[in-house]
Scaffold this motif. Structure first.
Motif, PDB file in Angstrom:
ATOM      1  N   LEU A  95       0.838  -1.200   0.000  1.00  0.00           N
ATOM      2  CA  LEU A  95       0.000   0.000   0.000  1.00  0.00           C
ATOM      3  C   LEU A  95       0.870   1.246   0.000  1.00  0.00           C
ATOM      4  CD1 LEU A  95      -2.658   1.523   0.144  1.00  0.00           C
ATOM      5  CD2 LEU A  95      -2.684   1.169   2.622  1.00  0.00           C
ATOM      6  N   ALA A  96       1.923   1.250   0.789  1.00  0.00           N
ATOM      7  CA  ALA A  96       2.808   2.415   0.859  1.00  0.00           C
ATOM      8  C   ALA A  96       3.399   2.744  -0.505  1.00  0.00           C
ATOM      9  CB  ALA A  96       3.927   2.157   1.864  1.00  0.00           C
ATOM     10  N   ALA A  97       3.714   1.722  -1.291  1.00  0.00           N
ATOM     11  CA  ALA A  97       4.300   1.941  -2.615  1.00  0.00           C
ATOM     12  C   ALA A  97       3.384   2.741  -3.523  1.00  0.00           C
ATOM     13  CB  ALA A  97       4.629   0.596  -3.266  1.00  0.00           C
ATOM     14  N   ARG A  98       2.066   2.732  -3.224  1.00  0.00           N
ATOM     15  CA  ARG A  98       1.077   3.415  -4.068  1.00  0.00           C
ATOM     16  C   ARG A  98       0.526   4.680  -3.412  1.00  0.00           C
ATOM     17  NH1 ARG A  98      -3.391  -0.600  -4.107  1.00  0.00           N
ATOM     18  NH2 ARG A  98      -2.391  -1.475  -2.260  1.00  0.00           N
ATOM     19  N   ALA A  99       1.200   5.206  -2.410  1.00  0.00           N
ATOM     20  CA  ALA A  99       0.633   6.272  -1.586  1.00  0.00           C
ATOM     21  C   ALA A  99       0.851   7.677  -2.124  1.00  0.00           C
ATOM     22  CB  ALA A  99       1.201   6.185  -0.166  1.00  0.00           C
ATOM     23  N   TYR A 100       1.492   7.805  -3.271  1.00  0.00           N
ATOM     24  CA  TYR A 100       1.843   9.141  -3.765  1.00  0.00           C
ATOM     25  C   TYR A 100       0.975   9.593  -4.940  1.00  0.00           C
ATOM     26  CZ  TYR A 100       4.786  12.686  -6.158  1.00  0.00           C
ATOM     27  OH  TYR A 100       5.256  13.808  -6.791  1.00  0.00           O
ATOM     28  N   ILE A 101       1.176   9.031  -6.106  1.00  0.00           N
ATOM     29  CA  ILE A 101       0.596   9.559  -7.344  1.00  0.00           C
ATOM     30  C   ILE A 101      -0.917   9.714  -7.260  1.00  0.00           C
ATOM     31  CG2 ILE A 101       0.249   9.148  -9.804  1.00  0.00           C
ATOM     32  CD1 ILE A 101       3.058  10.000  -9.183  1.00  0.00           C
ATOM     33  N   ASN A 102      -1.626   8.625  -7.007  1.00  0.00           N
ATOM     34  CA  ASN A 102      -3.087   8.698  -7.015  1.00  0.00           C
ATOM     35  C   ASN A 102      -3.684   9.282  -5.738  1.00  0.00           C
ATOM     36  OD1 ASN A 102      -3.645   7.579  -9.685  1.00  0.00           O
ATOM     37  ND2 ASN A 102      -2.811   5.670  -8.876  1.00  0.00           N
ATOM     38  N   PRO A 103      -3.254   8.835  -4.547  1.00  0.00           N
ATOM     39  CA  PRO A 103      -3.837   9.421  -3.329  1.00  0.00           C
ATOM     40  C   PRO A 103      -3.595  10.920  -3.202  1.00  0.00           C
ATOM     41  CG  PRO A 103      -2.763   7.350  -2.821  1.00  0.00           C
ATOM     42  CD  PRO A 103      -2.382   7.684  -4.221  1.00  0.00           C
ATOM     43  N   LEU A 104      -2.381  11.367  -3.510  1.00  0.00           N
ATOM     44  CA  LEU A 104      -2.092  12.788  -3.368  1.00  0.00           C
ATOM     45  C   LEU A 104      -2.884  13.608  -4.383  1.00  0.00           C
ATOM     46  CD1 LEU A 104      -0.455  14.609  -1.556  1.00  0.00           C
ATOM     47  CD2 LEU A 104       1.420  14.523  -3.206  1.00  0.00           C
ATOM     48  N   ALA A 105      -3.020  13.073  -5.593  1.00  0.00           N
ATOM     49  CA  ALA A 105      -3.830  13.773  -6.595  1.00  0.00           C
ATOM     50  C   ALA A 105      -5.270  13.917  -6.110  1.00  0.00           C
ATOM     51  CB  ALA A 105      -3.793  13.022  -7.923  1.00  0.00           C
ATOM     52  N   ALA A 106      -5.837  12.841  -5.567  1.00  0.00           N
ATOM     53  CA  ALA A 106      -7.217  12.892  -5.075  1.00  0.00           C
ATOM     54  C   ALA A 106      -7.359  13.897  -3.945  1.00  0.00           C
ATOM     55  CB  ALA A 106      -7.648  11.502  -4.616  1.00  0.00           C
ATOM     56  N   LEU A 107      -6.428  13.871  -2.999  1.00  0.00           N
ATOM     57  CA  LEU A 107      -6.496  14.794  -1.861  1.00  0.00           C
ATOM     58  C   LEU A 107      -6.390  16.246  -2.319  1.00  0.00           C
ATOM     59  CD1 LEU A 107      -6.506  15.254   1.230  1.00  0.00           C
ATOM     60  CD2 LEU A 107      -4.014  15.082   1.154  1.00  0.00           C
ATOM     61  N   SER A 155     -10.288   3.082 -12.108  1.00  0.00           N
ATOM     62  CA  SER A 155      -8.922   3.495 -11.796  1.00  0.00           C
ATOM     63  C   SER A 155      -8.743   3.744 -10.306  1.00  0.00           C
ATOM     64  CB  SER A 155      -8.548   4.755 -12.573  1.00  0.00           C
ATOM     65  OG  SER A 155      -9.252   5.883 -12.070  1.00  0.00           O
ATOM     66  N   ALA A 156      -7.489   3.666  -9.861  1.00  0.00           N
ATOM     67  CA  ALA A 156      -7.180   3.850  -8.436  1.00  0.00           C
ATOM     68  C   ALA A 156      -7.518   5.252  -7.966  1.00  0.00           C
ATOM     69  CB  ALA A 156      -5.707   3.549  -8.188  1.00  0.00           C
ATOM     70  N   CYS A 157      -7.187   6.265  -8.773  1.00  0.00           N
ATOM     71  CA  CYS A 157      -7.436   7.644  -8.355  1.00  0.00           C
ATOM     72  C   CYS A 157      -8.933   7.923  -8.272  1.00  0.00           C
ATOM     73  CB  CYS A 157      -6.768   8.620  -9.328  1.00  0.00           C
ATOM     74  SG  CYS A 157      -6.786  10.338  -8.750  1.00  0.00           S
ATOM     75  N   CYS A 210      -8.493   0.576  -1.437  1.00  0.00           N
ATOM     76  CA  CYS A 210      -7.434   1.065  -2.330  1.00  0.00           C
ATOM     77  C   CYS A 210      -7.146   0.121  -3.483  1.00  0.00           C
ATOM     78  CB  CYS A 210      -6.149   1.300  -1.529  1.00  0.00           C
ATOM     79  SG  CYS A 210      -6.321   2.555  -0.234  1.00  0.00           S
ATOM     80  N   GLY A 211      -7.941  -0.935  -3.617  1.00  0.00           N
ATOM     81  CA  GLY A 211      -7.745  -1.860  -4.720  1.00  0.00           C
ATOM     82  C   GLY A 211      -6.684  -2.901  -4.413  1.00  0.00           C
ATOM     83  N   GLU A 212      -6.637  -3.932  -5.250  1.00  0.00           N
ATOM     84  CA  GLU A 212      -5.690  -5.030  -5.074  1.00  0.00           C
ATOM     85  C   GLU A 212      -4.501  -4.843  -6.006  1.00  0.00           C
ATOM     86  OE1 GLU A 212      -7.884  -8.579  -5.758  1.00  0.00           O
ATOM     87  OE2 GLU A 212      -9.221  -8.296  -4.047  1.00  0.00           O
ATOM     88  N   VAL A 213      -3.442  -5.605  -5.744  1.00  0.00           N
ATOM     89  CA  VAL A 213      -2.229  -5.510  -6.558  1.00  0.00           C
ATOM     90  C   VAL A 213      -1.879  -6.875  -7.143  1.00  0.00           C
ATOM     91  CG1 VAL A 213      -1.316  -3.594  -5.204  1.00  0.00           C
ATOM     92  CG2 VAL A 213      -0.663  -5.939  -4.615  1.00  0.00           C
ATOM     93  N   GLU A 214      -1.131  -6.836  -8.232  1.00  0.00           N
ATOM     94  CA  GLU A 214      -0.534  -8.038  -8.804  1.00  0.00           C
ATOM     95  C   GLU A 214       0.967  -7.781  -8.861  1.00  0.00           C
ATOM     96  OE1 GLU A 214      -0.753 -10.994 -12.720  1.00  0.00           O
ATOM     97  OE2 GLU A 214      -1.930  -9.139 -12.646  1.00  0.00           O
ATOM     98  N   ILE A 215       1.742  -8.658  -8.212  1.00  0.00           N
ATOM     99  CA  ILE A 215       3.175  -8.424  -8.059  1.00  0.00           C
ATOM    100  C   ILE A 215       3.972  -9.139  -9.149  1.00  0.00           C
ATOM    101  CG2 ILE A 215       5.161  -8.748  -6.532  1.00  0.00           C
ATOM    102  CD1 ILE A 215       3.219  -8.496  -4.177  1.00  0.00           C
ATOM    103  N   GLY A 241     -10.251  -3.644 -18.454  1.00  0.00           N
ATOM    104  CA  GLY A 241     -10.961  -4.313 -17.372  1.00  0.00           C
ATOM    105  C   GLY A 241     -10.064  -4.796 -16.249  1.00  0.00           C
ATOM    106  N   ARG A 242      -8.804  -4.383 -16.260  1.00  0.00           N
ATOM    107  CA  ARG A 242      -7.872  -4.794 -15.212  1.00  0.00           C
ATOM    108  C   ARG A 242      -8.397  -4.384 -13.837  1.00  0.00           C
ATOM    109  NH1 ARG A 242      -4.489  -1.482 -12.957  1.00  0.00           N
ATOM    110  NH2 ARG A 242      -4.567  -0.026 -14.716  1.00  0.00           N
ATOM    111  N   THR A 243      -8.334  -5.302 -12.877  1.00  0.00           N
ATOM    112  CA  THR A 243      -8.849  -5.024 -11.531  1.00  0.00           C
ATOM    113  C   THR A 243      -7.746  -4.939 -10.485  1.00  0.00           C
ATOM    114  OG1 THR A 243      -9.212  -7.395 -11.140  1.00  0.00           O
ATOM    115  CG2 THR A 243     -11.062  -6.119 -12.017  1.00  0.00           C
ATOM    116  N   ARG A 244      -6.481  -5.224 -10.873  1.00  0.00           N
ATOM    117  CA  ARG A 244      -5.380  -5.186  -9.917  1.00  0.00           C
ATOM    118  C   ARG A 244      -4.248  -4.308 -10.462  1.00  0.00           C
ATOM    119  NH1 ARG A 244      -4.043 -11.335  -8.534  1.00  0.00           N
ATOM    120  NH2 ARG A 244      -4.354 -11.525 -10.808  1.00  0.00           N
ATOM    121  N   LYS A 245      -3.653  -3.534  -9.576  1.00  0.00           N
ATOM    122  CA  LYS A 245      -2.554  -2.639  -9.937  1.00  0.00           C
ATOM    123  C   LYS A 245      -1.252  -3.444 -10.073  1.00  0.00           C
ATOM    124  CE  LYS A 245      -1.932   1.431  -9.811  1.00  0.00           C
ATOM    125  NZ  LYS A 245      -1.820   2.473 -10.859  1.00  0.00           N
TER     126      LYS A 245
END
Length: 279
Positions: free
Chosen positions: A82-94, A114-116, A246-251, A268-272
């Motif tokens: 989750l921390a890895a995704r805490a910048y681009i989309n969350p900060l844009a939304a905020l 989309s995540a954002c 915050c959605g799911e991830v695929e590593i 239709g992708r459901t995982r980041k």
């Protein structure tokens, strides 16, 4: 570095679209999470701590050098994925919700898968929006959106989108194209249309001063923000992320970066897609 996601903002420079401000050779990746292995004496307390290494060089690599005052400490209860995704989309939304308050207003959000957009919708409700409607492309996203208590319309439901648009006060659009154009044409004159992406490849074109169209970019909004207000933004973000879907991830291991990018582009992708940089 431990993880770094694949975002549109990472891929667009690779295509050459940002050639005016990107000078190769350069490492891709604007966000991620890692553990500090070395720091100046004044920041020795960060050694061994997970941080977000942002506003420096590319994150798609094993080791990153950054300015220590800009490193964002990660709370212990926040997972690395989750921390890895805490910048681009969350900060844009905020930042968008701070710039265009939604309290008591009807809100329309496109790119519903989309995540954002997912964060925008959830946080708009927290900020007191009267109604939040999502527009999505693939039917695979409908179930999740409805489970979150959001009204969701598929892009093909053009008449329904027109009806909702006519009653909308603020639009957050990341698509543009035919859908964005339809929404802008249908809005009331007092409405605000915030464009923060062009996933369709075609920006919305306006031929009148109202409804107002605003272009939003995280980079332009932040400008040369100082270290203290920069740190404060994430102090506000962590509690929001803890309580949000915050959605799911695929590593993907870093050696499979091509597959990660291909996954990002799947309809239709459901995982980041998340690159794992650990050796």
């Amino acid at each position: 570095m431990h993880y770094a996601p694949v975002n549109a903002s990472d891929l667009i420079p690779i295509t050459g679209a940002y050639r005016h401000r990107v000078a190769p050779p350069q490492v891709a990746g604007y966000e991620g999470v890692g553990t500090v292995i070395s720091a100046p004496s004044a920041y020795s307390h960060l050694v061994g701590q997970r941080v977000l290494p942002l506003r420096g060089v590319g994150c798609w690599q094993r080791y990153v050098d950054i300015y220590p005052q800009l490193a964002i400490p990660v709370p212990e209860d926040i997972t690395s994925t989750l921390a890895a995704r805490a910048y681009i989309n969350p900060l844009a939304a905020l930042l968008m919700l701070q710039q265009w308050p939604v309290s008591g207003k009807n809100v329309l959000v496109t790119a519903g898968g989309s995540a954002c957009a997912l964060l925008l919708a959830q946080w708009a409700k927290l900020h007191g929006a009267r109604r939040v409607v999502m527009v999505y492309r693939s039917s695979t996203h409908a179930e999740k959106l409805h489970a979150l208590g959001l009204t969701a319309l598929q892009e093909t439901a053009r008449d329904a989108i027109k009806t909702v648009s006519a009653q909308t006060d603020i639009v957050f659009d990341a698509v543009g194209g035919d859908v964005g154009q339809l929404i802008w044409r249908t809005l009331a004159e007092h409405a605000q249309f915030v464009a923060y992406g062009v996933l369709s490849g075609t920006p919305v074109k306006v031929n009148a001063t109202r409804p107002v169209l605003h272009w939003f970019h995280v980079r332009h909004t932040l400008g040369d923000i100082g270290a203290a207000p920069w740190q404060q933004l994430f102090i506000e973000l962590w509690p929001l992320l803890r309580d949000s879907e915050c959605g799911e991830v695929e590593i993907f291991p870093m050696s499979e970066w091509r597959a990660a990018i291909e996954s990002y582009h799947q309809s239709g992708r459901t995982r980041k897609p998340l690159l794992c940089l650990d050796e």
